[in-house]
Design a protein around this motif. Sequence first.
Motif, short mmCIF file in Angstrom:
data_model
loop_
_atom_site.label_atom_id
_atom_site.label_comp_id
_atom_site.label_asym_id
_atom_site.label_seq_id
_atom_site.Cartn_x
_atom_site.Cartn_y
_atom_site.Cartn_z
N MET A 8 0.81 -1.20 0.00
CA MET A 8 0.00 0.00 0.00
C MET A 8 0.85 1.26 0.00
SD MET A 8 -3.10 -1.08 2.61
CE MET A 8 -3.41 0.62 2.98
N LEU A 9 1.97 1.25 0.68
CA LEU A 9 2.76 2.47 0.81
C LEU A 9 3.62 2.77 -0.40
CD1 LEU A 9 3.97 2.16 4.51
CD2 LEU A 9 2.20 3.66 3.60
N LEU A 10 3.96 1.78 -1.17
CA LEU A 10 4.88 2.00 -2.29
C LEU A 10 4.35 3.03 -3.27
CD1 LEU A 10 6.17 -1.62 -2.98
CD2 LEU A 10 7.29 0.22 -1.73
N ASP A 11 3.05 3.07 -3.51
CA ASP A 11 2.49 4.05 -4.43
C ASP A 11 2.53 5.47 -3.86
OD1 ASP A 11 1.88 2.12 -6.32
OD2 ASP A 11 -0.12 1.76 -5.48
N MET A 12 2.75 5.61 -2.58
CA MET A 12 2.75 6.93 -1.94
C MET A 12 4.16 7.53 -1.83
SD MET A 12 -0.03 6.16 1.01
CE MET A 12 -0.49 7.87 1.29
N ILE A 13 5.18 6.77 -2.15
CA ILE A 13 6.56 7.26 -2.04
C ILE A 13 6.90 8.06 -3.29
CG2 ILE A 13 8.98 6.60 -1.85
CD1 ILE A 13 8.06 4.11 -0.38
N ASN A 14 7.41 9.27 -3.11
CA ASN A 14 7.83 10.11 -4.22
C ASN A 14 9.07 9.53 -4.88
OD1 ASN A 14 5.81 11.95 -3.63
ND2 ASN A 14 7.14 13.12 -2.25
N ASP A 15 9.35 9.99 -6.10
CA ASP A 15 10.60 9.59 -6.77
C ASP A 15 11.77 9.92 -5.85
OD1 ASP A 15 9.14 8.79 -8.93
OD2 ASP A 15 9.58 10.56 -10.14
N LYS A 16 12.68 9.01 -5.76
CA LYS A 16 13.88 9.13 -4.91
C LYS A 16 13.50 9.14 -3.43
CE LYS A 16 16.67 11.39 -8.39
NZ LYS A 16 17.53 12.49 -8.72
N GLY A 17 12.27 8.75 -3.11
CA GLY A 17 11.85 8.64 -1.72
C GLY A 17 12.41 7.39 -1.08
N MET A 18 12.12 7.19 0.19
CA MET A 18 12.69 6.08 0.92
C MET A 18 11.64 5.47 1.85
SD MET A 18 15.93 6.03 3.62
CE MET A 18 16.61 7.44 2.82
N LEU A 19 11.65 4.17 1.93
CA LEU A 19 10.82 3.44 2.87
C LEU A 19 11.77 2.71 3.81
CD1 LEU A 19 8.09 2.26 3.84
CD2 LEU A 19 8.41 0.45 2.15
N VAL A 20 11.67 2.98 5.10
CA VAL A 20 12.54 2.36 6.09
C VAL A 20 11.75 1.30 6.82
CG1 VAL A 20 13.94 2.74 8.16
CG2 VAL A 20 13.88 4.48 6.35
N VAL A 21 12.29 0.10 6.86
CA VAL A 21 11.65 -1.02 7.56
C VAL A 21 12.61 -1.49 8.63
CG1 VAL A 21 10.69 -3.33 7.33
CG2 VAL A 21 10.42 -1.69 5.47
N GLU A 22 12.12 -1.64 9.85
CA GLU A 22 12.96 -2.05 10.97
C GLU A 22 12.35 -3.26 11.64
OE1 GLU A 22 15.71 -2.52 13.71
OE2 GLU A 22 15.92 -1.02 12.16
N ASP A 23 13.16 -4.28 11.86
CA ASP A 23 12.73 -5.46 12.61
C ASP A 23 12.95 -5.19 14.09
OD1 ASP A 23 12.06 -6.86 10.32
OD2 ASP A 23 14.05 -7.71 10.11
N THR A 24 11.98 -4.59 14.74
CA THR A 24 12.17 -4.15 16.11
C THR A 24 12.27 -5.31 17.10
OG1 THR A 24 9.79 -3.87 16.42
CG2 THR A 24 11.05 -1.93 15.74
N HIS A 25 11.79 -6.49 16.71
CA HIS A 25 11.86 -7.61 17.64
C HIS A 25 13.31 -7.97 17.98
CE1 HIS A 25 12.60 -9.87 13.95
NE2 HIS A 25 13.08 -10.83 14.72
N SER A 26 14.23 -7.69 17.07
CA SER A 26 15.63 -8.03 17.33
C SER A 26 16.23 -7.13 18.41
CB SER A 26 16.45 -7.96 16.04
OG SER A 26 16.44 -6.64 15.53
N SER A 27 15.56 -6.03 18.74
CA SER A 27 16.04 -5.14 19.81
C SER A 27 16.01 -5.84 21.17
CB SER A 27 15.19 -3.87 19.87
OG SER A 27 15.33 -3.12 18.69
#
Length: 51
Positions: free
Chosen positions: A1-20
């Motif tokens: 769903m979010l990929l269509d909302m990212i501008n050109d040269k935009g960034m999507l950051v994904v973090e696996d917080t469980h490893s914290s």
Amino acid sequence: MLLDMINDKGMLVVEDTHSSYMDGFGFRRFSFLEYVKRFIDKINQRYSQFD
């Protein structure tokens, strides 16, 4: 769903917080959750003056 909302040269950051919470993923003081907690504490420290 979010990929269509990212501008050109935009960034999507994904973090696996469980490893914290797990051993073997680096120093816990540098985890994403510790990073976010520092910002939360900084934002809310102004309210420490209230009873």
